[in-house]
Design an enzyme around this catalytic site. Sequence first.
Site, mmCIF file in Angstrom:
data_model
loop_
_atom_site.group_PDB
_atom_site.id
_atom_site.type_symbol
_atom_site.label_atom_id
_atom_site.label_comp_id
_atom_site.label_asym_id
_atom_site.label_seq_id
_atom_site.Cartn_x
_atom_site.Cartn_y
_atom_site.Cartn_z
ATOM 1 N N GLY A 1 7.747 -7.229 -5.186
ATOM 2 C CA GLY A 1 7.542 -8.203 -4.115
ATOM 3 C C GLY A 1 8.626 -8.366 -3.092
ATOM 4 O O GLY A 1 8.395 -8.986 -2.040
ATOM 5 N N GLU B 1 9.256 -4.600 -11.144
ATOM 6 C CA GLU B 1 8.419 -3.495 -10.653
ATOM 7 C C GLU B 1 8.516 -3.340 -9.142
ATOM 8 O O GLU B 1 7.534 -3.542 -8.420
ATOM 9 C CB GLU B 1 6.952 -3.772 -11.021
ATOM 10 C CG GLU B 1 6.697 -3.901 -12.492
ATOM 11 C CD GLU B 1 5.317 -4.473 -12.807
ATOM 12 O OE1 GLU B 1 4.647 -5.002 -11.894
ATOM 13 O OE2 GLU B 1 4.923 -4.403 -13.968
ATOM 14 N N PRO B 2 9.683 -3.008 -8.629
ATOM 15 C CA PRO B 2 9.790 -2.866 -7.177
ATOM 16 C C PRO B 2 9.051 -1.635 -6.672
ATOM 17 O O PRO B 2 9.106 -0.564 -7.291
ATOM 18 C CB PRO B 2 11.295 -2.713 -6.954
ATOM 19 C CG PRO B 2 11.826 -2.177 -8.241
ATOM 20 C CD PRO B 2 10.934 -2.696 -9.326
ATOM 21 N N TYR C 1 3.305 2.079 1.201
ATOM 22 C CA TYR C 1 1.938 1.704 1.578
ATOM 23 C C TYR C 1 1.499 2.321 2.910
ATOM 24 O O TYR C 1 0.741 1.723 3.657
ATOM 25 C CB TYR C 1 1.781 0.175 1.602
ATOM 26 C CG TYR C 1 2.199 -0.464 0.298
ATOM 27 C CD1 TYR C 1 1.430 -0.286 -0.848
ATOM 28 C CD2 TYR C 1 3.363 -1.212 0.205
ATOM 29 C CE1 TYR C 1 1.828 -0.852 -2.064
ATOM 30 C CE2 TYR C 1 3.763 -1.776 -1.001
ATOM 31 C CZ TYR C 1 2.990 -1.589 -2.128
ATOM 32 O OH TYR C 1 3.384 -2.134 -3.329
ATOM 33 N N ARG D 1 7.874 -1.424 -2.673
ATOM 34 C CA ARG D 1 8.294 -1.364 -1.267
ATOM 35 C C ARG D 1 9.816 -1.325 -1.093
ATOM 36 O O ARG D 1 10.334 -0.565 -0.284
ATOM 37 C CB ARG D 1 7.725 -2.598 -0.549
ATOM 38 C CG ARG D 1 7.812 -2.533 0.956
ATOM 39 C CD ARG D 1 7.467 -3.883 1.581
ATOM 40 N NE ARG D 1 6.306 -4.513 1.021
ATOM 41 C CZ ARG D 1 5.060 -4.434 1.527
ATOM 42 N NH1 ARG D 1 4.848 -3.737 2.613
ATOM 43 N NH2 ARG D 1 4.063 -5.062 0.936
ATOM 44 N N TYR E 1 -2.773 -5.897 8.128
ATOM 45 C CA TYR E 1 -1.938 -7.091 7.854
ATOM 46 C C TYR E 1 -1.169 -7.577 9.078
ATOM 47 O O TYR E 1 -0.236 -8.353 8.941
ATOM 48 C CB TYR E 1 -0.892 -6.782 6.774
ATOM 49 C CG TYR E 1 -1.380 -6.032 5.574
ATOM 50 C CD1 TYR E 1 -2.310 -6.582 4.708
ATOM 51 C CD2 TYR E 1 -0.881 -4.760 5.286
ATOM 52 C CE1 TYR E 1 -2.737 -5.884 3.594
ATOM 53 C CE2 TYR E 1 -1.309 -4.064 4.165
ATOM 54 C CZ TYR E 1 -2.241 -4.630 3.328
ATOM 55 O OH TYR E 1 -2.652 -3.932 2.229
ATOM 56 N N ARG F 1 -1.424 -0.428 8.008
ATOM 57 C CA ARG F 1 -0.857 -1.758 7.758
ATOM 58 C C ARG F 1 -0.863 -2.640 9.003
ATOM 59 O O ARG F 1 -0.877 -3.860 8.911
ATOM 60 C CB ARG F 1 0.571 -1.651 7.209
ATOM 61 C CG ARG F 1 0.666 -0.880 5.898
ATOM 62 C CD ARG F 1 1.988 -1.112 5.182
ATOM 63 N NE ARG F 1 2.123 -2.479 4.732
ATOM 64 C CZ ARG F 1 2.784 -3.410 5.329
ATOM 65 N NH1 ARG F 1 3.444 -3.130 6.438
ATOM 66 N NH2 ARG F 1 2.822 -4.628 4.869
ATOM 67 N N CYS G 1 -10.984 6.383 17.178
ATOM 68 C CA CYS G 1 -11.954 5.780 18.083
ATOM 69 C C CYS G 1 -12.146 4.322 17.703
ATOM 70 O O CYS G 1 -13.165 3.953 17.096
ATOM 71 C CB CYS G 1 -13.264 6.537 18.006
ATOM 72 S SG CYS G 1 -13.072 8.157 18.694
ATOM 73 N N GLU G 2 -11.186 3.524 18.032
ATOM 74 C CA GLU G 2 -11.158 2.140 17.572
ATOM 75 C C GLU G 2 -10.119 1.416 18.418
ATOM 76 O O GLU G 2 -8.947 1.805 18.415
ATOM 77 C CB GLU G 2 -10.729 2.182 16.096
ATOM 78 C CG GLU G 2 -10.745 0.916 15.371
ATOM 79 C CD GLU G 2 -11.848 0.878 14.301
ATOM 80 O OE1 GLU G 2 -12.171 -0.235 13.937
ATOM 81 O OE2 GLU G 2 -12.364 1.919 13.871
HETATM 82 N N1 LLP Z 1 3.633 -4.928 -9.461
HETATM 83 C C1 LLP Z 1 2.347 -5.277 -9.252
HETATM 84 C C2 LLP Z 1 1.542 -5.743 -10.361
HETATM 85 C C3 LLP Z 1 1.816 -5.185 -7.975
HETATM 86 O O1 LLP Z 1 0.552 -5.535 -7.777
HETATM 87 C C4 LLP Z 1 2.618 -4.708 -6.914
HETATM 88 C C5 LLP Z 1 2.067 -4.582 -5.573
HETATM 89 C C6 LLP Z 1 3.938 -4.341 -7.183
HETATM 90 C C7 LLP Z 1 4.418 -4.470 -8.479
HETATM 91 C C8 LLP Z 1 4.861 -3.804 -6.134
HETATM 92 O O2 LLP Z 1 5.104 -4.750 -5.140
HETATM 93 P P1 LLP Z 1 6.154 -4.444 -3.969
HETATM 94 O O3 LLP Z 1 7.535 -4.407 -4.590
HETATM 95 O O4 LLP Z 1 5.811 -3.143 -3.379
HETATM 96 O O5 LLP Z 1 5.989 -5.564 -3.016
HETATM 97 N N2 LLP Z 1 -0.782 -2.766 0.520
HETATM 98 C C9 LLP Z 1 0.045 -3.940 0.713
HETATM 99 C C10 LLP Z 1 0.879 -4.254 -0.486
HETATM 100 C C11 LLP Z 1 0.052 -4.484 -1.717
HETATM 101 C C12 LLP Z 1 0.922 -4.719 -2.906
HETATM 102 C C13 LLP Z 1 0.119 -4.631 -4.137
HETATM 103 N N3 LLP Z 1 0.843 -4.847 -5.312
HETATM 104 C C14 LLP Z 1 0.923 -3.729 1.930
HETATM 105 O O6 LLP Z 1 0.878 -2.664 2.531
HETATM 106 O O7 LLP Z 1 1.660 -4.630 2.317
#
Ligand code: LLP
Length: 470
Positions: free
Chosen positions: A281, A323-324, A423, A326, A367, A363, A394-395
């Site tokens: 996150g 669980e990083p 992502y 991004r 978003y 993205r 085409c959008e």
């Molecule tokens: N753990 C779980 C259970 C998750 O669902 C996620 C992300 C992560 C770890 C990793 O989170 P991060 O560190 O990457 O924030 N497609 C969206 C992001 C969706 C994230 C889904 N889960 C975007 O492009 O912003």
Amino acid sequence: MTAGTNVCLLATSVLELCKAPVTSGGFVHFIEFGGTFVNGTMQINAKGHLTIGGCDVVELAQQYGTPLYVFDEEAVRQRAEDYKQALGSLPKSQIIYAGKAFLTVGMAALVKQLGLGLDVVSGGELYTALEADFPPEDILFHGNNKSISELQYALDAGVGRIVVDSFYELQVLSQLAESKGVVVSILLRLTPGVEAHTHSYIQTGQLDSKFGLAIGNGAAMEAVREAQGLPNIQLMGVHCHIGSQIFDTEAFDATVLLMMDFMAAAAQEGHYLSELDLGGGLGIRHTDDDDPMDVTSFGRFLAQRLQEAAQERGLPLPKLLIEPGRSLVGEAGTTLYTVGVIKDLPGIRTYASVDGGMTDNPRVSLYQAVYEGLVANKMEEEPAHTYTVAGKCCESGDKLLFDVCLPQLESGDILAVPSTGAYNYSMSSNYNQLPRPAVVCVYDGTSEIMVEREQYQDLVRLHKIPQRWR
Ligand code: LLP
């Protein structure tokens, strides 16, 4: 005042308002507010070109074509090291890379080399990891609706942890483990009821969520009791993930406390849970206006809050899992495009269209994510004009950058969009039958392909013409 007039005014005072990249000490800076926006190993060379990992990206564009994802290996290595050091004060911890951010067989091999665990969310991600000989015991399998065949696949592969998301899954998994004659180690995914400040599409910790078992309504504790009663299930601990691209610490702080409260309540009932997985996150910087916490401070913050919370509750310190996704790979990725058509709509805006778009970076339209652009072959030129950078789909909504101040663009210029490592490739599509770009890894002046560019043949490889239409 119309939007058009706004843009006109912007253009007249462009030099004051633009964030101009300049060189200093070899790194790329944005001069606004004296802020520095340095992504990974970015530098500017003597030709005035952007370099990443010691490679001139203009040459990369010539060699590999565009659009092109550039993956900065050193930046990922550095982030992984920062995370490890930050959690160093804890006796037990594990950093588990969230593969959904960017997963290829090569990436899985790098994650293995870095000594991190891997979080997969589907049979396909599991397959990708196993293709790289990723140790199954270091794989954690997520998903709110894993199919029976995916669960079976995970059991057969011997993944280290399955993160169970529902009562239904608990029962199915228990039966599968029983028929296989194994005991499977699980975490339970809980919903702590924390609303993180991020885009609503990527919030996951709030009560109204398809993910997990809520602490607030008693489902989480009920699941703990049920899991403890199943002989083929070994409940190791609990998991939560409150969302993605989060900048403030408050939500993480509240989450640690709520999860530790839960673990204390479980212990009171005689259920000792030894692992706490706080998910991912942490946000990253897309533009100079973003100011996320750095990985080291974030890791230290979590470790400290966990230690305090355990002490306050008289609980033994659990093993901390994070669980990083991004924050490990996001800033290590840059997408290169070639500028094509430049269309000036007097009094409205100037569109510069590039050879990619929402297919390689969905993205922005999904978003409303905001990115920055650099003209890789004109890094030392002053910003001169305000552009809206559009893709080639085409959008009308296929735009990548809004009102960005850039040096005067010409067709053939190479536009670099930083912070696209997470992502982007993993969410790319073939909309309009556009082939997916290649991914090239750069390191210490060398470049190597991680994913080949798709060819037209790849686009129709699985297509069939039904008999009657031939
Ligand atoms: N753990 C779980 C259970 C998750 O669902 C996620 C992300 C992560 C770890 C990793 O989170 P991060 O560190 O990457 O924030 N497609 C969206 C992001 C969706 C994230 C889904 N889960 C975007 O492009 O912003």
